[in-house]
Design a protein around this motif. Structure first.
Motif, PDB file in Angstrom:
ATOM      1  N   GLY A   1      13.103  82.163 -27.256  1.00 13.37           N
ATOM      2  CA  GLY A   1      13.722  81.633 -26.120  1.00 13.37           C
ATOM      3  C   GLY A   1      13.114  80.241 -25.733  1.00 13.37           C
ATOM      4  O   GLY A   1      13.743  79.511 -24.890  1.00 13.37           O
ATOM      5  N   GLY A   2      11.970  79.732 -26.497  1.00 15.38           N
ATOM      6  CA  GLY A   2      11.401  78.434 -26.332  1.00 15.38           C
ATOM      7  C   GLY A   2      12.453  77.545 -26.690  1.00 15.38           C
ATOM      8  O   GLY A   2      13.041  77.675 -27.788  1.00 15.38           O
ATOM      9  N   ARG A   3      12.277  76.160 -26.143  1.00 16.63           N
ATOM     10  CA  ARG A   3      13.321  75.163 -26.607  1.00 16.63           C
ATOM     11  C   ARG A   3      12.524  74.197 -27.597  1.00 16.63           C
ATOM     12  O   ARG A   3      11.508  73.985 -27.466  1.00 16.63           O
ATOM     13  N   VAL A   4      13.245  73.845 -28.480  1.00 12.06           N
ATOM     14  CA  VAL A   4      12.788  73.012 -29.615  1.00 12.06           C
ATOM     15  C   VAL A   4      13.844  71.758 -29.980  1.00 12.06           C
ATOM     16  O   VAL A   4      14.873  71.905 -29.713  1.00 12.06           O
ATOM     17  N   ARG A   5      13.271  70.790 -30.522  1.00  2.80           N
ATOM     18  CA  ARG A   5      14.121  69.914 -31.352  1.00  2.80           C
ATOM     19  C   ARG A   5      14.007  69.707 -32.702  1.00  2.80           C
ATOM     20  O   ARG A   5      12.865  69.337 -33.191  1.00  2.80           O
ATOM     21  N   TRP A   6      14.969  69.948 -33.392  1.00  2.00           N
ATOM     22  CA  TRP A   6      14.599  69.798 -35.029  1.00  2.00           C
ATOM     23  C   TRP A   6      15.465  68.336 -35.317  1.00  2.00           C
ATOM     24  O   TRP A   6      16.576  68.491 -34.839  1.00  2.00           O
ATOM     25  N   THR A   7      14.669  67.490 -35.891  1.00  4.88           N
ATOM     26  CA  THR A   7      15.187  66.191 -36.170  1.00  4.88           C
ATOM     27  C   THR A   7      15.716  65.701 -34.876  1.00  4.88           C
ATOM     28  O   THR A   7      15.197  65.522 -33.809  1.00  4.88           O
TER      29      THR A   7
END
Length: 114
Positions: free
Chosen positions: A40-46
């Motif tokens: 559920g954690g937010r991430v940013r890939w590229t």
């Protein structure tokens, strides 16, 4: 919900917890970045944002915004994590066995003579 479904859900959650514990510990995400990989954690890939939806051993399964299928991504490769202070860019884990192999560095014995 039938017993088998609950048992399967429990096994999946236990696997995810184990994988996430390993990822957070091995890469030192809380200590080095002040962030944790969580379901559920937010991430940013590229340059794309998404949500961690599962694990695949030492990798994260991320559903990128606008996509219908999750992708498998490395926890530190081009990955940033949402933290209370904003986005934190992940960095590679320092290699404890790396040495400086320059001719005068500590990785090689001192040179004596020519």
């Amino acid at each position: 919900m039938p017993y088998d479904d609950l048992d399967n859900a429990f096994r999946i959650r236990r696997r995810q917890d184990h994988d996430l514990d390993y990822i957070n510990t091995y890469y030192g995400l809380p200590e080095r970045l002040g962030a944790r990989a969580t379901i559920g954690g937010r991430v940013r890939w590229t340059d794309r944002e998404g949500t961690i939806v599962d694990t695949a051993d030492t990798y994260l399964r991320v559903l990128l915004d606008g996509d219908t299928e999750p992708v498998t991504r490395h926890a530190t490769s081009n990955m940033a994590y949402a933290s209370p202070t904003g986005w934190v860019q992940a960095t590679r884990r320092p290699d404890p066995y790396a040495t400086d192999l320059s001719p005068t560095g500590p990785g090689l014995p001192e040179r004596t003579g020519a």
